[in-house]
Design a protein around this motif. Structure first.
Motif, short mmCIF file in Angstrom:
data_model
loop_
_atom_site.label_atom_id
_atom_site.label_comp_id
_atom_site.label_asym_id
_atom_site.label_seq_id
_atom_site.Cartn_x
_atom_site.Cartn_y
_atom_site.Cartn_z
N SER A 2 62.21 -31.23 74.93
CA SER A 2 61.28 -32.43 74.94
C SER A 2 62.13 -33.93 74.40
CB SER A 2 59.99 -32.44 74.62
OG SER A 2 59.96 -32.41 73.24
N PRO A 3 61.68 -34.85 74.97
CA PRO A 3 62.27 -36.20 74.27
C PRO A 3 61.81 -36.26 72.79
CG PRO A 3 61.57 -36.88 76.44
CD PRO A 3 61.18 -35.37 76.20
N LEU A 4 60.53 -35.99 72.47
CA LEU A 4 60.36 -35.74 70.99
C LEU A 4 61.06 -34.82 70.24
CD1 LEU A 4 58.19 -36.52 68.94
CD2 LEU A 4 56.67 -34.94 69.54
N ALA A 5 61.29 -33.74 70.83
CA ALA A 5 62.36 -32.76 70.04
C ALA A 5 63.56 -33.21 69.60
CB ALA A 5 62.17 -31.54 70.63
N LYS A 6 64.23 -33.91 70.58
CA LYS A 6 65.40 -34.49 70.77
C LYS A 6 65.45 -35.60 69.58
CE LYS A 6 67.04 -33.32 75.14
NZ LYS A 6 67.51 -33.87 76.54
N PHE A 13 68.80 -35.74 61.52
CA PHE A 13 70.20 -35.74 61.33
C PHE A 13 70.66 -37.13 60.89
CE2 PHE A 13 74.32 -37.48 63.06
CZ PHE A 13 74.96 -37.03 62.24
N ALA A 14 70.24 -38.07 61.42
CA ALA A 14 70.74 -39.56 60.95
C ALA A 14 70.13 -39.86 59.54
CB ALA A 14 70.18 -40.52 62.10
N TYR A 15 68.91 -39.24 59.27
CA TYR A 15 68.33 -39.48 58.02
C TYR A 15 69.08 -38.81 56.91
CZ TYR A 15 64.74 -40.65 54.64
OH TYR A 15 63.92 -40.95 53.47
N GLU A 16 69.47 -37.47 57.08
CA GLU A 16 70.37 -36.92 56.29
C GLU A 16 71.58 -37.24 56.01
OE1 GLU A 16 69.57 -34.13 54.11
OE2 GLU A 16 67.39 -34.04 54.84
N ALA A 17 72.38 -37.84 57.11
CA ALA A 17 73.62 -38.39 56.91
C ALA A 17 73.79 -39.52 56.01
CB ALA A 17 74.10 -38.39 58.58
N PHE A 18 72.60 -40.32 56.31
CA PHE A 18 72.40 -41.47 55.31
C PHE A 18 72.40 -41.11 54.01
CE2 PHE A 18 69.72 -44.80 53.19
CZ PHE A 18 70.45 -45.44 53.28
N LEU A 19 71.32 -40.13 53.63
CA LEU A 19 71.23 -39.62 52.31
C LEU A 19 72.38 -39.13 51.66
CD1 LEU A 19 67.75 -38.40 52.54
CD2 LEU A 19 68.48 -40.61 51.62
N THR A 84 73.31 -30.26 55.19
CA THR A 84 72.28 -29.98 56.09
C THR A 84 72.50 -31.05 57.36
OG1 THR A 84 70.74 -29.80 54.29
CG2 THR A 84 69.68 -30.88 56.50
N ALA A 85 73.14 -32.32 56.95
CA ALA A 85 73.51 -33.16 58.44
C ALA A 85 74.48 -32.47 59.05
CB ALA A 85 74.19 -34.41 57.76
N LEU A 86 75.58 -31.68 58.61
CA LEU A 86 76.17 -31.16 59.59
C LEU A 86 75.74 -30.17 60.44
CD1 LEU A 86 79.47 -30.70 60.29
CD2 LEU A 86 79.50 -29.02 58.30
N ILE A 87 74.93 -29.25 59.71
CA ILE A 87 74.20 -28.06 60.53
C ILE A 87 73.22 -29.02 61.75
CG2 ILE A 87 72.26 -26.54 60.47
CD1 ILE A 87 73.36 -25.89 57.44
N LEU A 88 72.63 -29.98 61.44
CA LEU A 88 71.76 -30.62 62.16
C LEU A 88 72.52 -31.31 63.41
CD1 LEU A 88 69.18 -32.47 59.96
CD2 LEU A 88 68.79 -30.72 61.43
N LEU A 89 73.93 -31.62 62.92
CA LEU A 89 74.82 -32.18 64.23
C LEU A 89 75.24 -31.09 65.24
CD1 LEU A 89 76.46 -34.53 65.21
CD2 LEU A 89 78.45 -33.81 63.72
N VAL A 90 75.40 -30.06 64.85
CA VAL A 90 75.91 -28.80 65.51
C VAL A 90 74.78 -28.41 66.36
CG1 VAL A 90 76.75 -26.56 65.26
CG2 VAL A 90 77.84 -28.19 63.75
N GLU A 91 73.61 -28.45 65.86
CA GLU A 91 72.42 -27.92 66.61
C GLU A 91 72.08 -29.00 67.64
OE1 GLU A 91 69.91 -25.23 63.37
OE2 GLU A 91 69.02 -27.08 63.95
N ILE A 93 74.15 -31.17 69.12
CA ILE A 93 75.26 -31.09 70.21
C ILE A 93 74.93 -29.64 71.09
CG2 ILE A 93 77.62 -30.69 70.68
CD1 ILE A 93 78.06 -32.61 68.30
N SER A 94 74.93 -28.87 70.28
CA SER A 94 74.84 -27.41 71.17
C SER A 94 73.42 -27.24 72.02
CB SER A 94 74.81 -26.09 70.15
OG SER A 94 73.59 -26.18 69.32
#
Length: 102
Positions: A2-6, A13-19, A84-91, A93-94
């Motif tokens: 769903s759009p909410l899950a995305k 991901f964005a928040y973890e990448a910023f941190l 964490t940001a890297l794992i969230l990015l891969v998830e 995309i996949s």
């Protein structure tokens, strides 16, 4: 998904990448009295509930919860936010390329 899950997957991901930014992220956390780690914890917990309900990938958000808990340790927190940001990015995309798990 769903759009909410995305939104939750890419938002966390964005928040973890910023941190995970070496100086900026650490100063942001310190300047706000570690409240951003609590916000990250809540965002990941909400994402886990929504993604689990939709049978989406939750590993990145589970790692995010752990990162939020131990993120107050300076170097360890920085490394964990990056992982964490890297794992969230891969998830993120996949999941756009596959069907949900059942």
């Amino acid at each position: 998904m769903s759009p909410l899950a995305k939104l939750l997957k890419w938002g966390t991901f964005a928040y973890e990448a910023f941190l995970a930014l070496p100086i900026i992220g650490g100063l942001f956390v310190l300047a706000n009295g570690w409240i951003p780690l609590g916000i990250a914890f809540l965002l990941h917990a909400i994402a886990i509930v929504v993604l689990f309900k939709e049978r989406g990938p939750v590993i990145g958000n589970i790692v995010g919860v752990v990162t939020s808990i131990i993120g107050f340790i300076p170097i360890v927190g920085w490394v964990m936010h990056g992982i964490t940001a890297l794992i969230l990015l891969v998830e993120g995309i996949s999941t756009s390329r596959r069907t949900p798990r059942y």
